[in-house]
Design a protein around this motif. Sequence first.
Motif, PDB file in Angstrom:
ATOM      1  N   UNK A 159       0.824  -1.207   0.000  1.00  0.00           N
ATOM      2  CA  UNK A 159       0.000   0.000   0.000  1.00  0.00           C
ATOM      3  C   UNK A 159       0.851   1.246   0.000  1.00  0.00           C
ATOM      4  N   UNK A 160       1.740   1.317  -0.972  1.00  0.00           N
ATOM      5  CA  UNK A 160       2.679   2.440  -1.009  1.00  0.00           C
ATOM      6  C   UNK A 160       1.966   3.770  -1.151  1.00  0.00           C
ATOM      7  N   UNK A 161       2.566   4.792  -0.531  1.00  0.00           N
ATOM      8  CA  UNK A 161       2.109   6.155  -0.750  1.00  0.00           C
ATOM      9  C   UNK A 161       0.877   6.586   0.017  1.00  0.00           C
ATOM     10  N   UNK A 162       0.461   5.838   1.009  1.00  0.00           N
ATOM     11  CA  UNK A 162      -0.698   6.275   1.790  1.00  0.00           C
ATOM     12  C   UNK A 162      -0.350   7.529   2.571  1.00  0.00           C
ATOM     13  N   UNK A 163      -1.371   8.225   3.018  1.00  0.00           N
ATOM     14  CA  UNK A 163      -1.160   9.468   3.763  1.00  0.00           C
ATOM     15  C   UNK A 163      -0.349   9.246   5.026  1.00  0.00           C
ATOM     16  N   UNK A 164      -0.706   8.178   5.761  1.00  0.00           N
ATOM     17  CA  UNK A 164      -0.001   7.884   7.004  1.00  0.00           C
ATOM     18  C   UNK A 164       1.473   7.631   6.747  1.00  0.00           C
ATOM     19  N   UNK A 165       1.739   6.955   5.653  1.00  0.00           N
ATOM     20  CA  UNK A 165       3.118   6.681   5.302  1.00  0.00           C
ATOM     21  C   UNK A 165       3.862   7.976   5.046  1.00  0.00           C
ATOM     22  N   UNK A 166       3.191   8.876   4.374  1.00  0.00           N
ATOM     23  CA  UNK A 166       3.793  10.166   4.067  1.00  0.00           C
ATOM     24  C   UNK A 166       4.119  10.928   5.361  1.00  0.00           C
ATOM     25  N   UNK A 167       3.182  10.898   6.299  1.00  0.00           N
ATOM     26  CA  UNK A 167       3.388  11.596   7.575  1.00  0.00           C
ATOM     27  C   UNK A 167       4.580  11.023   8.316  1.00  0.00           C
ATOM     28  N   UNK A 168       4.642   9.704   8.385  1.00  0.00           N
ATOM     29  CA  UNK A 168       5.731   9.050   9.112  1.00  0.00           C
ATOM     30  C   UNK A 168       7.068   9.291   8.408  1.00  0.00           C
ATOM     31  N   UNK A 169       7.022   9.267   7.087  1.00  0.00           N
ATOM     32  CA  UNK A 169       8.220   9.530   6.295  1.00  0.00           C
ATOM     33  C   UNK A 169       8.770  10.925   6.633  1.00  0.00           C
ATOM     34  N   UNK A 170       7.855  11.890   6.654  1.00  0.00           N
ATOM     35  CA  UNK A 170       8.251  13.267   6.910  1.00  0.00           C
ATOM     36  C   UNK A 170       8.841  13.386   8.317  1.00  0.00           C
ATOM     37  N   UNK A 171       8.152  12.781   9.268  1.00  0.00           N
ATOM     38  CA  UNK A 171       8.628  12.843  10.657  1.00  0.00           C
ATOM     39  C   UNK A 171      10.026  12.223  10.776  1.00  0.00           C
ATOM     40  N   UNK A 172      10.238  11.149  10.048  1.00  0.00           N
ATOM     41  CA  UNK A 172      11.553  10.499  10.081  1.00  0.00           C
ATOM     42  C   UNK A 172      12.640  11.435   9.575  1.00  0.00           C
ATOM     43  N   UNK A 173      12.381  12.058   8.434  1.00  0.00           N
ATOM     44  CA  UNK A 173      13.371  12.971   7.864  1.00  0.00           C
ATOM     45  C   UNK A 173      13.619  14.153   8.799  1.00  0.00           C
ATOM     46  N   UNK A 174      12.543  14.667   9.371  1.00  0.00           N
ATOM     47  CA  UNK A 174      12.676  15.797  10.296  1.00  0.00           C
ATOM     48  C   UNK A 174      13.515  15.408  11.511  1.00  0.00           C
ATOM     49  N   UNK A 175      13.304  14.183  11.972  1.00  0.00           N
ATOM     50  CA  UNK A 175      14.043  13.726  13.154  1.00  0.00           C
ATOM     51  C   UNK A 175      15.531  13.589  12.837  1.00  0.00           C
ATOM     52  N   UNK A 176      15.851  13.066  11.657  1.00  0.00           N
ATOM     53  CA  UNK A 176      17.263  12.946  11.282  1.00  0.00           C
ATOM     54  C   UNK A 176      17.921  14.325  11.308  1.00  0.00           C
ATOM     55  N   UNK A 177      17.224  15.290  10.765  1.00  0.00           N
ATOM     56  CA  UNK A 177      17.762  16.659  10.739  1.00  0.00           C
ATOM     57  C   UNK A 177      17.981  17.165  12.164  1.00  0.00           C
ATOM     58  N   UNK A 178      16.964  17.019  12.973  1.00  0.00           N
ATOM     59  CA  UNK A 178      17.005  17.536  14.340  1.00  0.00           C
ATOM     60  C   UNK A 178      18.110  16.857  15.166  1.00  0.00           C
ATOM     61  N   UNK A 179      18.197  15.532  15.082  1.00  0.00           N
ATOM     62  CA  UNK A 179      19.189  14.802  15.875  1.00  0.00           C
ATOM     63  C   UNK A 179      20.603  15.191  15.431  1.00  0.00           C
ATOM     64  N   UNK A 180      20.801  15.293  14.124  1.00  0.00           N
ATOM     65  CA  UNK A 180      22.116  15.663  13.613  1.00  0.00           C
ATOM     66  C   UNK A 180      22.514  17.047  14.128  1.00  0.00           C
ATOM     67  N   UNK A 181      21.604  17.997  14.004  1.00  0.00           N
ATOM     68  CA  UNK A 181      21.921  19.359  14.445  1.00  0.00           C
ATOM     69  C   UNK A 181      22.152  19.414  15.957  1.00  0.00           C
ATOM     70  N   UNK A 182      21.336  18.667  16.682  1.00  0.00           N
ATOM     71  CA  UNK A 182      21.454  18.696  18.142  1.00  0.00           C
ATOM     72  C   UNK A 182      22.759  18.058  18.624  1.00  0.00           C
ATOM     73  N   UNK A 183      23.186  16.982  17.971  1.00  0.00           N
ATOM     74  CA  UNK A 183      24.458  16.370  18.384  1.00  0.00           C
ATOM     75  C   UNK A 183      25.599  17.347  18.137  1.00  0.00           C
ATOM     76  N   UNK A 184      25.578  17.992  16.985  1.00  0.00           N
ATOM     77  CA  UNK A 184      26.628  18.978  16.670  1.00  0.00           C
ATOM     78  C   UNK A 184      26.696  20.061  17.748  1.00  0.00           C
ATOM     79  N   UNK A 185      25.537  20.400  18.302  1.00  0.00           N
ATOM     80  CA  UNK A 185      25.480  21.482  19.293  1.00  0.00           C
ATOM     81  C   UNK A 185      25.521  20.945  20.722  1.00  0.00           C
ATOM     82  N   UNK A 186      25.788  19.672  20.872  1.00  0.00           N
ATOM     83  CA  UNK A 186      25.802  19.018  22.188  1.00  0.00           C
ATOM     84  C   UNK A 186      24.480  19.199  22.934  1.00  0.00           C
TER      85      UNK A 186
END
Length: 821
Positions: free
Chosen positions: A656-683
């Motif tokens: 069931x590729x491309x469902x709305x829920x999948x899109x939401x989770x996908x986005x949250x995942x990408x956002x989290x990668x960004x946030x964790x990376x930036x936060x580690x850099x800043x301790x």
Amino acid sequence: MDYNFKEIEENWQKIWDKEGFFRVDSGSSKPKFYLLEMFPYPSGKIHMGHVRNYTIGDVFARYKIMQGFNVMHPMGFDAFGQPAENAAIKNKADPRIWTLKCIEDMRAELKKMGFSYDWKREVSTCLPDYYKWNQWIFLKMFERGLAYKRSANVNWCPDCQTTLANEEVIDGNCWRCKKEVIQKELEQWFLKITDYKQRLLEDLDKLIYWPERVVTMQKNWLGKSEGVEIYFKFKDSAKTISVFTTRVDTIFGATYVVLAPEHPLLKDIIKGKPQEKQVLEFIKQAGKKTKIVRTSADVKKEGIFSGAFAINPVNNEEIPIWVADYVLMEYGSGAIMAVPAHDQRDFLFAKEHKLAIKIVIQEAGKNQKAEDLSQAYEGDGKQVNSAQFDGLSNQEAKIKIAQWMEETSIGKRREHWRLRDWLISRQRFWGTPIPVIYCKKCGIVPVPEDDLPVELPKKAPFTGTGGSPLAKVESFVNVACPNPKCKSPARRETDTMATFFDSSWYFLRYCSPDSKGAIFNKEDADYWMPVDQYIGGIEHAVLHLLYSRFFTKFLNDLGLINFDEPFQKLLTQGMVLKDGEVMSKSRGNIVDPDGMIKEFGADALRLYILFAAPPEDQMEWSQQGVTGADRFLKRVQRFLEKVLLIQEKASELVNAAGSDNEKILKRKTEQTIKKVTEDIEAFKFNTAIASIMELVNEFYRLSEKIENYTFLEKVVRKVILLLSPFAPHIAEEMWERLGNSESILKAKWPGFDPELIKEDSINYVIQINGKVRSKVQVPSDISEEELKKTVLEDDKTKAWIAGKEVKKFIVVAGRLVNIVI
RNA sequence: GGGCGAGUGGUGGAAUGGUAUACACGUUGGACUUAAAAUCCAAUGGUCGCAAGGCCGUAAGGGUUCGACUCCCUUCUCGCCCACCA
């Protein structure tokens, strides 16, 4: 399905060790990263402060490894010092054996935390291999006149039976045993750190990645002040005394001079005066007082008239000379000019002893009279009663008066520093022997380089009283003079070095710990140094960090290294508290990390200690917090199992590729990668972990509604990657469970797609006069006009602005609108 | 006395001048269970209200701003460092 953390953690620690994942060398094409944490004193047990310090470092090390850096992350032991000797006295144990046992125990505990150390580089300062080079540095300093011996009134701890550096005297007490420190006259070895004061100050500007607070503390410690040295003649003697002032603008208001009781000229000038006997008695009394009494600010200022007079060189006024114990011989020249109208301390003293007060600076718009003053005026204003300088602003006068004084030779501009030379002698056994020999014919003879190291004797009498045990070992003390032409019987120095000496260059030894012929291998040092990131406690802001900077500059002067600051970035971590108090043995509020590891595992402990507070803040210990971290790790593991379960059924599922829920989770995942990376850099590890938790929560909410296994598996992979620096053991385990055959350390740190982070629609907050009244959901690419229209059509908004005039319509893109009515 | 920093729910703590209290702990309720634990779900700043919703709220007071936890001023409290430093 609780995970067996004990088994997992032991297993992965073994694998990391066996595969040598953290062993690095300088011949790598990858960019280097030198990550260092302050090495511990080997007390035998690690404490929560260590756990915190080293966990912070380990997260960063693992993160950098995954980013493709060649990370050197070493560990060692600051192994000389008093506890070993105290243990020797108490238990009749050999301090060497005691220390080595402690090191072994501590190393084992550190390994249980899963820290990514290159243990092949371990360094212990108490081993001759290491302290040989302490002696070598000492000799190089001696050659250049930077190590010298002199008699000095030193801080002496009667309890530890040793001298202490100024830096080791805290509020008049011994930094280690807290007992009151007294003054004692002894022959002592000093390092001339004052030769480096200017560079130590100037180069602070290079340390742009150090906490401002630490830089300020070092600045204050160096204590540079600029002022004028003024020469006062005596009324009836040819001699002069000099005083130093930062307020030369007040010189015309100087109404008396004060000498320290120890001032060398004092006895001269009182000779034959009627006050002589009384003053001598006063000097005697002052000598009895300890430094604590003399330097405590609230004690009444004791003083006495000497009977002699000085001439104020600017106006030839005769002013009385007083003696007072608040003037210190160690600071400045041991003499001050007193300006009661413009210095509060002088004002109080003048009132007490009925001395003249003369105003020479008037506050703007005021016309104060000396007799009306209730306190000194220390601010700026216009010069009065100051001869040719009347009418100038005092700031201007400061410059003009100084110039005039230089022209007429009554004074000289000078800078003054607070920094003293560094006293390194210790009358102790368990330290590096100072490599010199005293010969009756040749004097002080340095031990020839070829004879290094001067090793500590195997046995010594540890009685705990009567000074250094080393002095009682005849075979150590009695030697022949090293001068080949002399060879007469001589005595070895029995003082050892302060342990701060050992820790002032250990970061260089890590670069080539086995180097035999040299202090370190130059190529290795050139490759690794300077330390890219240093992490440790704020308590070392002055001592250790200042000394290390000094040593680095010295080694740079020797041409051994090509940089002059050792630590590029510095992070000072906060203390661990329990019930609002610092966790310490003396308070009896210790939580033993080993117990926590046994109960919850290293991963949970690591995760909690990072999550509880930002690294630089102090953190309050909470047992429940560890439980929470443990619970989260189990939750992550269940989430992995859940995905694997879906995998088993995957063949039956329609993709069931491309469902709305999948899109939401996908986005949250990408956002989290960004946030964790930036936060580690800043301790900012606490918020990094919080965002991983958010992602996991989102997964739990949505996974029921997503049947695309391939996609869910990708999310799991990313969560595990993000979690791995924080909780490395369980991450490795889950990584393997996902079918990876290689360690997660070999995996790349995940990147993110900026396009996927963007939201389709935005929740605009509608404020009316700055208060939140409603919200609207709009497409994120909406134009301002469209947005305005949508907002004004909103029912709630309509109700709030009905019948009112809209004065302003403010749009903050992507966030909110504010309607002013 | 000087310097630096900090004051946010019951607790630890989040918030480039833009929805105060993310995340977690604790508490309460529900689901599951013979039961408990664990787990999952939900609620949780105060106050008024049946509700919709209103009002108050980031140590205290003032200011700047359309808008302040955030910037400025005054005060208080706490922490750290230095300190009869001329």
